[in-house]
Design a protein around this motif. Structure first.
Motif, PDB file in Angstrom:
ATOM      1  N   ALA A  94       1.052  -1.561   0.217  1.00  0.00           N
ATOM      2  CA  ALA A  94       0.103   0.181   0.106  1.00  0.00           C
ATOM      3  C   ALA A  94       0.971   0.972   0.260  1.00  0.00           C
ATOM      4  CB  ALA A  94      -1.037  -0.129   1.179  1.00  0.00           C
ATOM      5  N   ALA A  95       1.765   1.910   0.838  1.00  0.00           N
ATOM      6  CA  ALA A  95       2.602   2.007   1.580  1.00  0.00           C
ATOM      7  C   ALA A  95       3.405   2.997  -0.632  1.00  0.00           C
ATOM      8  CB  ALA A  95       4.094   1.785   1.839  1.00  0.00           C
ATOM      9  N   GLU A  96       3.534   1.055  -1.515  1.00  0.00           N
ATOM     10  CA  GLU A  96       4.462   1.878  -2.407  1.00  0.00           C
ATOM     11  C   GLU A  96       3.155   2.758  -3.703  1.00  0.00           C
ATOM     12  OE1 GLU A  96       7.906  -1.985  -0.951  1.00  0.00           O
ATOM     13  OE2 GLU A  96       6.196  -2.152  -2.946  1.00  0.00           O
TER      14      GLU A  96
ATOM     15  N   GLN B   8      -8.393  -4.046  -3.647  1.00  0.00           N
ATOM     16  CA  GLN B   8      -7.653  -5.226  -4.043  1.00  0.00           C
ATOM     17  C   GLN B   8      -8.142  -6.143  -2.558  1.00  0.00           C
ATOM     18  OE1 GLN B   8      -2.954  -4.222  -4.485  1.00  0.00           O
ATOM     19  NE2 GLN B   8      -4.215  -3.755  -6.913  1.00  0.00           N
ATOM     20  N   ASP B   9      -8.599  -5.766  -1.685  1.00  0.00           N
ATOM     21  CA  ASP B   9      -8.768  -6.633  -0.373  1.00  0.00           C
ATOM     22  C   ASP B   9      -9.639  -6.107   0.520  1.00  0.00           C
ATOM     23  OD1 ASP B   9      -8.934  -7.886   1.927  1.00  0.00           O
ATOM     24  OD2 ASP B   9      -6.450  -7.347   2.608  1.00  0.00           O
ATOM     25  N   GLU B  10     -11.104  -7.031   0.905  1.00  0.00           N
ATOM     26  CA  GLU B  10     -12.472  -6.455   1.268  1.00  0.00           C
ATOM     27  C   GLU B  10     -11.405  -6.488   3.026  1.00  0.00           C
ATOM     28  OE1 GLU B  10     -15.364  -9.438   0.751  1.00  0.00           O
ATOM     29  OE2 GLU B  10     -15.753  -9.057  -1.471  1.00  0.00           O
ATOM     30  N   HIS B  11     -10.731  -6.865   3.137  1.00  0.00           N
ATOM     31  CA  HIS B  11     -10.526  -6.567   4.828  1.00  0.00           C
ATOM     32  C   HIS B  11      -8.469  -5.853   5.059  1.00  0.00           C
ATOM     33  CE1 HIS B  11     -14.129  -8.357   5.716  1.00  0.00           C
ATOM     34  NE2 HIS B  11     -13.861  -9.220   5.018  1.00  0.00           N
ATOM     35  N   PRO B  12      -8.223  -5.067   4.433  1.00  0.00           N
ATOM     36  CA  PRO B  12      -7.372  -4.819   4.280  1.00  0.00           C
ATOM     37  C   PRO B  12      -6.446  -4.405   6.097  1.00  0.00           C
ATOM     38  CG  PRO B  12      -8.240  -2.441   3.833  1.00  0.00           C
ATOM     39  CD  PRO B  12      -9.501  -3.824   3.947  1.00  0.00           C
ATOM     40  N   ASP B  13      -5.485  -4.154   6.493  1.00  0.00           N
ATOM     41  CA  ASP B  13      -4.490  -4.378   7.343  1.00  0.00           C
ATOM     42  C   ASP B  13      -4.833  -2.809   7.383  1.00  0.00           C
ATOM     43  OD1 ASP B  13      -2.451  -3.666   6.289  1.00  0.00           O
ATOM     44  OD2 ASP B  13      -1.277  -5.223   5.981  1.00  0.00           O
TER      45      ASP B  13
END
Length: 920
Positions: free
Chosen positions: A484-486, A513-518
């Protein structure tokens, strides 16, 4: 007979050797003892002398001096020089000592030696037979020749003498006790001779003398330097020069020669070196080592010979990492050989007692003399050894970089870690070099991450350089190969270069891309949302339409953790939505200070600049100015042309808001000159806008017009940077009388700010500017209505064009002015002296409206007279200019003073300025 003559300061006068150019000091006792060799009587039984000392300590100079003295006394002087490359050559020294007029014996000796050496690998029995023949024949010839003429044999660098020649010379010593033959050997301390036993026998002889030369003391160095460069320079430079030469006369004289070639005077402070003295420690800079010093270092290594040259090369490659154990592993010389070579280099003044080069020029000389292939081999091997020792990634990576060879798998993470360390140390150029090397051996996800890091480092130096990586990063992000940072970093680069569609797609893909992002991903998404709404609001609106998930993610809460960039972006967004944090100055300071303590340089500078920008847009121009200046002094900023230019532009904006047009213009011009248009991207609107405003205020309208012809990106007006440009262009158009065009600029600015939900006068006071344009068009009533408009109520922010219409003047002008006093103060300070005076609570807009009302009460004739009086014209000048009588002028002014309730011309001029009406 032996005497260990240790160095003690002696008041012996310097002696300048005209032949060698040397100034001899602290050698008087040695000269006196050598003179005994030339006296053949029972009171002076010395027949052989050995001068021992480190290379460069003056052994050869003393021997040459004795040779001249002997020739003056009628001696025949025969000399030979040992060389490391010839020590395996049988009879090499003796062949140099053959007298030129030795007749048949000499010819026979030469023939025997030549015949023996004709074969590249002579049989040992042939050498032994030649040795027996040469020894007896040559020794007998010299003994006979000495009966008529005394003979002095000098063997310089005898530690390089071949075994056969040493055997012959020792035999001659035994045969010549009654002959008038004297011998002098010079031997380099700590060197390994070809025949140690033969030299030991020479040292032990009863008729011999051993002189051990010590390095020059501080006093000796001061004397030598003072004799050549002047006494003051000698006293001042001696401590430093002694430290970097170890008291080696050869190296001291080489430094003197370099100073004289550079044309420096005796007391020139630059004789200490190219840099200034250390102001913190008081230490003097190392003297500059030039070509003479380089040659002296290499000569010293050659004179020592043996293992010292390969060891010196290894020390030069390892630098401060060199230890005896590592040197043994790198060279394969064995511990005893390493220790002996280190001791020899130390006593010669090349290395310190810790095994480090005394002078960087000495290290450079050794490296430059090493074959390129050998340097690469040494660096490659050093990298492996140092990595196994657990040395820092930066040290290992530097050797990998210097080796420039094929990388093993373990090297890639080392280079990546080293790049981060270099970046934290403020050296992005070195960090980028490490990453480029790592990319040569990386593949898959590792290559994606390295490319993202390299793009960030290239942007650090020049935004234009980062463009070459963007296509690769966009493709990698599309398939989820970037963190995500990149991904958000790549999006910021795309935005800066005006590639809004690609940035929108990248961010929409990231959130989908992700339904449950960190948590880290959610923080990056939230930061980008705030950043877009503040500076790229048009992109923010497009993203909301394209990605419902983006809106959902915006509404979700985050853990209560301190994230500096997110906190700074939150403060900026609150300011631009009209809901600034009451404790903003304190919070901004906390963000900047905490980030400086815990964050990396990029994170620190990014968070701090956003926090300072929030202060600036909230009307705290002085506080923002201080922080921008502090950031510009940051070491990391000074190593980054990109951040240096951006912060210069922000500092220029702060100066402009503080009424410092000269300073603002200078800073903005510096920011623009740092980069090309391609580097500035859409951000060019800020520095260009500041420079146009500054030149306009300073009355340089032609220059401002030329600046407005500067090419700009078309989509710049979809960003906050475009607002600054529109404001500047409108201000310039007012100044040159194009009020209608200026009004169009300010109305466009207002339309954009209302549609974006950033309609706060502390960012751009477009209403004030538009009102001034209306006054110039003769529409004071319209100007009054515009200034009385309500801005969106505090605590609410529209999120679409539909929600962001302005509310017509339902409130009094004083209320409208007091709602944003900081914005009014900003406009008053920037646009002219005196406009910021008065009751702060009333607000500048109230003063403008009151002045407009009072001016509207004047007749057209009274306005014309009042305008000329405000310019400072006399009554007679006004009458002549308007073609009326002086009496009529006086009557108009009397009525004008009464209607406007002012005391005289000074108050009249101030009232015109407050009302933003043209004078004259």
């Amino acid at each position: 007979m032996q005497e260990d003559d240790r160095a003690v300061p002696r008041p012996d006068a310097p002696h300048h050797d005209l032949t060698t150019g040397y100034t001899l000091v602290e050698r008087d006792r040695e000269n006196a003892r050598l003179s005994a060799l030339l006296t053949f009587d029972r009171y002076s039984p010395i027949r052989v002398a050995v001068i021992e000392g480190a290379a460069g300590h003056g052994k050869s100079v003393l021997a040459a001096g004795l040779a001249r003295q002997a020739e003056a006394r009628g001696f025949r002087v025969l000399t030979a020089d040992g060389a490391h490359r010839e020590r395996a050559l049988p009879f090499g020294i003796v062949s140099q000592l053959l007298p030129g007029d030795s007749g048949p014996p000499g010819a026979a000796l030469g023939a025997a030696i030549t015949a023996t050496l004709a074969d590249r690998e002579p049989d040992a029995r042939d050498v032994d037979r030649a040795l027996w023949y040469v020894t007896h024949t040559w020794c007998a010839h010299l003994v006979r020749a000495s009966a008529s003429t005394p003979i002095l044999l000098i063997v310089d660098d005898a530690h390089h003498a071949d075994r056969e020649s040493l055997t012959i010379l020792v035999h001659l010593l035994r045969r010549s006790r009654a002959a008038r033959i004297a011998m002098l050997f010079t031997v380099c301390a700590d060197a390994a001779p070809a025949d140690p036993a033969a030299l030991d026998e020479v040292r032990r002889r009863q008729d011999g003398d051993v002189l051990r030369l010590a390095p020059l003391t501080d006093h000796g160095v001061a004397t030598v330097v003072g004799h050549q460069l002047g006494p003051i320079a000698g006293l001042r430079l001696a401590p430093t020069w002694h430290q970097v030469t170890g008291g080696s006369p050869l190296l001291v004289h080489a430094l003197i020669d370099d100073q004289q070639i550079n044309g420096r005077s005796a007391d020139d402070s630059q004789a200490c070196g190219p840099g200034p003295d250390n102001p913190r420690t008081g230490e003097r800079a190392a003297p500059a080592g030039g070509e003479h010093f380089r040659l002296a270092v290499l000569t010293t290594l050659d004179r020592i010979g043996g293992l010292t040259t390969p060891l010196a090369r290894s020390v030069a490659v390892l630098g401060r990492s060199a230890t005896p154990r590592l040197l043994d592993q790198l060279t394969g010389l064995g511990q005893p050989g390493v220790v002996r070579a280190l001791r020899a280099l130390h006593t010669a003044g090349i290395l310190t007692a810790r095994g480090l080069f005394r002078h960087p020029a000495a290290q450079d000389a050794v490296l430059a003399s090493t074959d390129a292939a050998e340097r690469r081999r040494l660096n490659s091997r050093a990298a492996v050894l140092l990595n196994a020792e657990g040395c820092s990634a930066t040290v290992v990576a530097q050797h990998l970089l210097d080796a420039d060879s094929e990388l093993e798998p373990w090297a890639v993470p080392v280079l990546e870690n080293a790049a981060r360390e270099a970046c934290n140390d403020g050296d992005p150029t070195l960090a980028a070099a490490f990453l480029r090397l790592a990319l040569r051996a990386a593949d898959g996800p590792q290559r994606d991450s390295l490319t993202a890091e390299l793009a960030a480092l290239d942007w650090w130096q020049s935004p234009r350089d980062s463009v070459r990586h963007l296509s690769f990063l966009v493709n990698a992000a599309r398939v989820g190969r970037l963190s995500a940072a990149e991904a958000t970093t790549a999006a910021q680069f795309l935005l800066w270069h005006g590639r809004f569609d690609e940035a929108t797609t990248l961010l929409a893909d990231l959130v989908g891309q992700d339904e449950h992002p960190d948590t880290s991903t959610r923080i990056e998404i939230r930061f980008m949302d705030l950043w877009l709404r503040s500076l790229y609001p048009e992109v923010a609106r497009q993203l909301v339409h394209r990605s419902p998930r983006w809106v959902d993610e915006r509404a979700r809460g985050l853990p209560a953790i301190f994230h500096p960039r997110l906190e700074a972006a939150t403060q900026l967004a609150r300011v631009l939505s009209g809901r600034p944090d009451p404790a903003l100055p304190l919070r901004a300071e906390q963000i900047i200070r905490r980030t400086a303590q815990t964050g990396s340089p990029p994170e620190t500078i990014s968070a701090a600049s956003v926090a300072a920008l929030a202060l600036l847009y909230a009307g705290h121009a002085e506080g923002a100015r201080r922080w921008f200046e502090n950031l510009l002094r940051n070491d990391s900023v000074q190593s980054s042309p990109t951040w240096g230019a951006k912060l210069l532009a922000l500092r220029a904006e702060a100066a402009m808001r503080l009424g410092q047009a000269d300073t603002a213009g200078r800073l903005a011009r510096g920011a623009l000159s740092a980069f090309t248009v391609a580097d500035w991207g859409v951000g060019i609107g800020l520095p260009l806008g500041v420079l146009v405003r500054a030149t306009t205020v300073l009355g340089r309208h032609d220059e401002a017009s030329e600046l407005l012809d500067h090419p700009i990106p078309a989509n710049m007006f979809q960003t906050g940077f475009g607002l600054h440009y529109l404001e500047a262009r409108g201000r310039h158009r007012i100044a040159i009388g194009l009020h209608r065009a200026a009004l169009d600029d300010f109305r466009l600015c207002g339309d954009l700010m209302r549609s974006w939900g950033t309609d706060v006068p502390t960012m751009v006071p477009w209403r004030d500017h538009a009102a001034e344009a209306l006054l110039g068009l003769g529409e004071p009533a319209h100007a009054r209505r515009l200034l009385a408009e309500n801005v969106p109520p505090t605590g609410r922010r529209a999120t679409s064009t539909r929600d962001t219409g302005t509310t017509a003047g339902a409130a009094a002008s004083d209320a409208a002015a007091s709602r944003h006093p900081a914005g009014r103060r900003r406009r008053d300070t920037e646009l002219g002296p005196g406009t910021g005076r008065g009751h702060a609570g009333a607000g500048a807009s109230s003063r403008v409206l009151t002045s407009v009302d009072r001016m509207a009460s004047l007749s057209e004739a009274e306005q014309k007279v009042a305008a000329r009086a405000a310019r400072g014209q006399t009554n007679r000048e006004i009458a002549a200019g308007l073609f009326i009588t002086v009496s009529t002028v006086e009557q108009h002014l009397t009525r004008t003073y009464r209607k406007l309730r002012v005391a005289g011309r000074k108050d009249l001029a101030h009232l015109f300025t407050t009302a933003r009406m043209p004078i004259g």
